[in-house]
Every structure is written in structure tokens, then in C-alpha cells.
Design a protein around this motif. Structure first.
Motif, PDB file in Angstrom:
ATOM      1  N   GLN A  37       0.830  -1.193   0.000  1.00 18.06           N
ATOM      2  CA  GLN A  37       0.000   0.000   0.000  1.00 18.06           C
ATOM      3  C   GLN A  37       0.868   1.247   0.000  1.00 18.06           C
ATOM      4  O   GLN A  37       1.144   1.832   1.031  1.00 18.06           O
ATOM      5  N   THR A  38       1.316   1.621  -1.179  1.00 23.79           N
ATOM      6  CA  THR A  38       2.098   2.841  -1.312  1.00 23.79           C
ATOM      7  C   THR A  38       1.397   3.737  -2.325  1.00 23.79           C
ATOM      8  O   THR A  38       0.583   3.281  -3.119  1.00 23.79           O
ATOM      9  N   ASP A  39       1.705   4.978  -2.273  1.00 25.14           N
ATOM     10  CA  ASP A  39       1.153   5.926  -3.227  1.00 25.14           C
ATOM     11  C   ASP A  39       2.315   6.753  -3.753  1.00 25.14           C
ATOM     12  O   ASP A  39       2.475   7.920  -3.392  1.00 25.14           O
ATOM     13  N   PRO A  40       3.158   6.125  -4.598  1.00 29.57           N
ATOM     14  CA  PRO A  40       4.343   6.835  -5.060  1.00 29.57           C
ATOM     15  C   PRO A  40       3.978   8.029  -5.935  1.00 29.57           C
ATOM     16  O   PRO A  40       3.055   7.968  -6.741  1.00 29.57           O
ATOM     17  N   VAL A  41       4.690   9.095  -5.718  1.00 32.01           N
ATOM     18  CA  VAL A  41       4.521  10.284  -6.548  1.00 32.01           C
ATOM     19  C   VAL A  41       5.585  10.206  -7.638  1.00 32.01           C
ATOM     20  O   VAL A  41       6.776  10.122  -7.333  1.00 32.01           O
ATOM     21  N   PRO A  42       5.166  10.189  -8.894  1.00 32.02           N
ATOM     22  CA  PRO A  42       6.151  10.050  -9.963  1.00 32.02           C
ATOM     23  C   PRO A  42       7.018  11.298 -10.085  1.00 32.02           C
ATOM     24  O   PRO A  42       6.591  12.402  -9.778  1.00 32.02           O
ATOM     25  N   VAL A  43       8.235  11.086 -10.552  1.00 36.32           N
ATOM     26  CA  VAL A  43       9.095  12.208 -10.916  1.00 36.32           C
ATOM     27  C   VAL A  43       8.672  12.603 -12.328  1.00 36.32           C
ATOM     28  O   VAL A  43       8.676  11.772 -13.239  1.00 36.32           O
ATOM     29  N   VAL A  44       8.263  13.836 -12.499  1.00 39.74           N
ATOM     30  CA  VAL A  44       7.735  14.300 -13.780  1.00 39.74           C
ATOM     31  C   VAL A  44       8.788  15.154 -14.478  1.00 39.74           C
ATOM     32  O   VAL A  44       9.225  16.165 -13.933  1.00 39.74           O
ATOM     33  N   PRO A  45       9.195  14.748 -15.682  1.00 33.02           N
ATOM     34  CA  PRO A  45      10.182  15.545 -16.412  1.00 33.02           C
ATOM     35  C   PRO A  45       9.627  16.928 -16.746  1.00 33.02           C
ATOM     36  O   PRO A  45       8.414  17.099 -16.916  1.00 33.02           O
ATOM     37  N   GLU A  46      10.512  17.891 -16.873  1.00 31.06           N
ATOM     38  CA  GLU A  46      10.112  19.210 -17.351  1.00 31.06           C
ATOM     39  C   GLU A  46       9.577  19.065 -18.775  1.00 31.06           C
ATOM     40  O   GLU A  46       9.881  18.100 -19.477  1.00 31.06           O
ATOM     41  N   TRP A  47       8.781  20.024 -19.214  1.00 30.65           N
ATOM     42  CA  TRP A  47       8.088  19.930 -20.488  1.00 30.65           C
ATOM     43  C   TRP A  47       8.968  19.572 -21.676  1.00 30.65           C
ATOM     44  O   TRP A  47       8.631  18.655 -22.431  1.00 30.65           O
ATOM     45  N   PRO A  48      10.084  20.247 -21.917  1.00 29.60           N
ATOM     46  CA  PRO A  48      10.874  19.890 -23.112  1.00 29.60           C
ATOM     47  C   PRO A  48      11.344  18.431 -23.090  1.00 29.60           C
ATOM     48  O   PRO A  48      11.227  17.721 -24.094  1.00 29.60           O
ATOM     49  N   ALA A  49      11.827  17.977 -21.940  1.00 26.97           N
ATOM     50  CA  ALA A  49      12.285  16.588 -21.831  1.00 26.97           C
ATOM     51  C   ALA A  49      11.102  15.627 -21.946  1.00 26.97           C
ATOM     52  O   ALA A  49      11.209  14.563 -22.570  1.00 26.97           O
ATOM     53  N   PHE A  50       9.981  15.993 -21.370  1.00 23.74           N
ATOM     54  CA  PHE A  50       8.790  15.159 -21.439  1.00 23.74           C
ATOM     55  C   PHE A  50       8.330  14.996 -22.888  1.00 23.74           C
ATOM     56  O   PHE A  50       8.034  13.888 -23.346  1.00 23.74           O
ATOM     57  N   MET A  51       8.269  16.081 -23.616  1.00 23.58           N
ATOM     58  CA  MET A  51       7.819  16.027 -25.006  1.00 23.58           C
ATOM     59  C   MET A  51       8.781  15.226 -25.877  1.00 23.58           C
ATOM     60  O   MET A  51       8.358  14.500 -26.776  1.00 23.58           O
ATOM     61  N   ARG A  52      10.100  15.317 -25.598  1.00 23.46           N
ATOM     62  CA  ARG A  52      11.052  14.489 -26.339  1.00 23.46           C
ATOM     63  C   ARG A  52      10.764  13.008 -26.084  1.00 23.46           C
ATOM     64  O   ARG A  52      10.839  12.182 -26.999  1.00 23.46           O
ATOM     65  N   GLY A  53      10.418  12.690 -24.833  1.00 18.30           N
ATOM     66  CA  GLY A  53      10.063  11.310 -24.507  1.00 18.30           C
ATOM     67  C   GLY A  53       8.791  10.868 -25.221  1.00 18.30           C
ATOM     68  O   GLY A  53       8.702   9.738 -25.710  1.00 18.30           O
ATOM     69  N   CYS A  54       7.799  11.756 -25.303  1.00 10.28           N
ATOM     70  CA  CYS A  54       6.559  11.425 -26.028  1.00 10.28           C
ATOM     71  C   CYS A  54       6.851  11.153 -27.496  1.00 10.28           C
ATOM     72  O   CYS A  54       6.319  10.214 -28.079  1.00 10.28           O
ATOM     73  N   ILE A  55       7.689  11.993 -28.081  1.00  5.30           N
ATOM     74  CA  ILE A  55       8.045  11.811 -29.487  1.00  5.30           C
ATOM     75  C   ILE A  55       8.788  10.490 -29.666  1.00  5.30           C
ATOM     76  O   ILE A  55       8.507   9.721 -30.596  1.00  5.30           O
ATOM     77  N   LYS A  56       9.702  10.183 -28.778  1.00  5.66           N
ATOM     78  CA  LYS A  56      10.461   8.927 -28.858  1.00  5.66           C
ATOM     79  C   LYS A  56       9.516   7.722 -28.729  1.00  5.66           C
ATOM     80  O   LYS A  56       9.639   6.731 -29.453  1.00  5.66           O
ATOM     81  N   TYR A  57       8.562   7.807 -27.802  1.00  4.42           N
ATOM     82  CA  TYR A  57       7.584   6.737 -27.625  1.00  4.42           C
ATOM     83  C   TYR A  57       6.767   6.551 -28.905  1.00  4.42           C
ATOM     84  O   TYR A  57       6.581   5.438 -29.391  1.00  4.42           O
ATOM     85  N   ARG A  58       6.300   7.656 -29.487  1.00  5.16           N
ATOM     86  CA  ARG A  58       5.506   7.567 -30.716  1.00  5.16           C
ATOM     87  C   ARG A  58       6.339   6.998 -31.858  1.00  5.16           C
ATOM     88  O   ARG A  58       5.850   6.183 -32.660  1.00  5.16           O
ATOM     89  N   GLN A  59       7.605   7.376 -31.942  1.00  3.64           N
ATOM     90  CA  GLN A  59       8.488   6.811 -32.962  1.00  3.64           C
ATOM     91  C   GLN A  59       8.656   5.311 -32.760  1.00  3.64           C
ATOM     92  O   GLN A  59       8.689   4.547 -33.723  1.00  3.64           O
ATOM     93  N   SER A  60       8.730   4.878 -31.501  1.00  2.00           N
ATOM     94  CA  SER A  60       8.882   3.443 -31.237  1.00  2.00           C
ATOM     95  C   SER A  60       7.650   2.673 -31.697  1.00  2.00           C
ATOM     96  O   SER A  60       7.753   1.520 -32.121  1.00  2.00           O
ATOM     97  N   LEU A  61       6.468   3.306 -31.641  1.00  2.00           N
ATOM     98  CA  LEU A  61       5.265   2.639 -32.150  1.00  2.00           C
ATOM     99  C   LEU A  61       5.349   2.451 -33.661  1.00  2.00           C
ATOM    100  O   LEU A  61       4.896   1.438 -34.185  1.00  2.00           O
ATOM    101  N   ASP A  62       5.928   3.421 -34.365  1.00  2.00           N
ATOM    102  CA  ASP A  62       6.127   3.261 -35.814  1.00  2.00           C
ATOM    103  C   ASP A  62       7.036   2.076 -36.107  1.00  2.00           C
ATOM    104  O   ASP A  62       6.819   1.338 -37.068  1.00  2.00           O
ATOM    105  N   GLU A  63       8.042   1.881 -35.266  1.00  2.00           N
ATOM    106  CA  GLU A  63       8.984   0.781 -35.464  1.00  2.00           C
ATOM    107  C   GLU A  63       8.393  -0.560 -35.045  1.00  2.00           C
ATOM    108  O   GLU A  63       8.556  -1.569 -35.732  1.00  2.00           O
ATOM    109  N   GLN A  64       7.699  -0.578 -33.897  1.00  2.00           N
ATOM    110  CA  GLN A  64       7.201  -1.835 -33.345  1.00  2.00           C
ATOM    111  C   GLN A  64       5.841  -2.245 -33.904  1.00  2.00           C
ATOM    112  O   GLN A  64       5.495  -3.431 -33.864  1.00  2.00           O
ATOM    113  N   ALA A  65       5.074  -1.291 -34.381  1.00  2.00           N
ATOM    114  CA  ALA A  65       3.738  -1.586 -34.909  1.00  2.00           C
ATOM    115  C   ALA A  65       3.500  -0.774 -36.183  1.00  2.00           C
ATOM    116  O   ALA A  65       2.580   0.038 -36.255  1.00  2.00           O
TER     117      ALA A  65
END
Length: 89
Positions: A49-77
Motif C-alpha cells: 500500500q504505497t502511493d508513489p509520486v512520480p518524478v515528472v520531467p520538465e516539459w521539453p524533456a517530457f515532449m522528447r520522450g513522447c516523441i520517442k515513444y511515438r516513434q517506437s510505435l512506428d517501429e514496433q507496430a
């Protein structure tokens, strides 16, 4: 960490597996904009029973991660259907 499993009966273990499988299926079946969300309901199925608070990247780093994730979908699917449906709250 998983000592509770050794105390469960066969029926309790089967019920636990069914619950976890259903949660995994719900997560797996996310599509479109739902792919990008925080999933505390899934994690709440763990016995600790924990309620971990995620570490949230700042916007520029977060958006780079979103883009990388979306690119991985193009590769994997590469043949997955595409949608231009806008996000709706």
C-alpha cells in the motif's frame, strides 16, 4: 515482498491471477490518447500500500520522450491503424 502468495489457497491464487490478467488486458487494450496516461488503478492491485509520486520531467524533456515513444510505435507496430482524432477531455 510477495509473502502473501504463500498464504493463499489455490482458489485465492486463481482469483488473484484472473484479477491481474483483467487489469493487464485493460492496460494492453488502451488505444489512441489513452496510451499516454498514468495508471494508478493498475498499480493499486499490488499488495503493498504505497502511493508513489512520480518524478515528472520538465516539459521539453517530457515532449522528447513522447516523441520517442511515438516513434517506437512506428517501429514496433508499423501496420497499426492510424487516427487523427483530437484529444478530448
Amino acid at each position: 515482498m510477495d509473502e502473501d502468495l504463500s498464504r493463499m489457497t489455490r482458489e485465492e491464487l486463481l482469483a488473484e491471477v484472473r484479477t491481474l490478467r483483467q487489469a493487464i488486458r485493460e492496460h494492453r487494450d488502451c488505444s489512441g490518447h489513452d496510451l499516454c496516461w498514468h495508471h494508478p488503478a493498475l498499480w493499486s492491485l499490488l499488495p503493498e500500500q504505497t502511493d508513489p509520486v512520480p518524478v515528472v520531467p520538465e516539459w521539453p524533456a517530457f515532449m522528447r520522450g513522447c516523441i520517442k515513444y511515438r516513434q517506437s510505435l512506428d517501429e514496433q507496430a508499423p501496420d497499426a491503424p492510424r487516427s487523427d482524432e483530437p484529444y478530448q477531455e
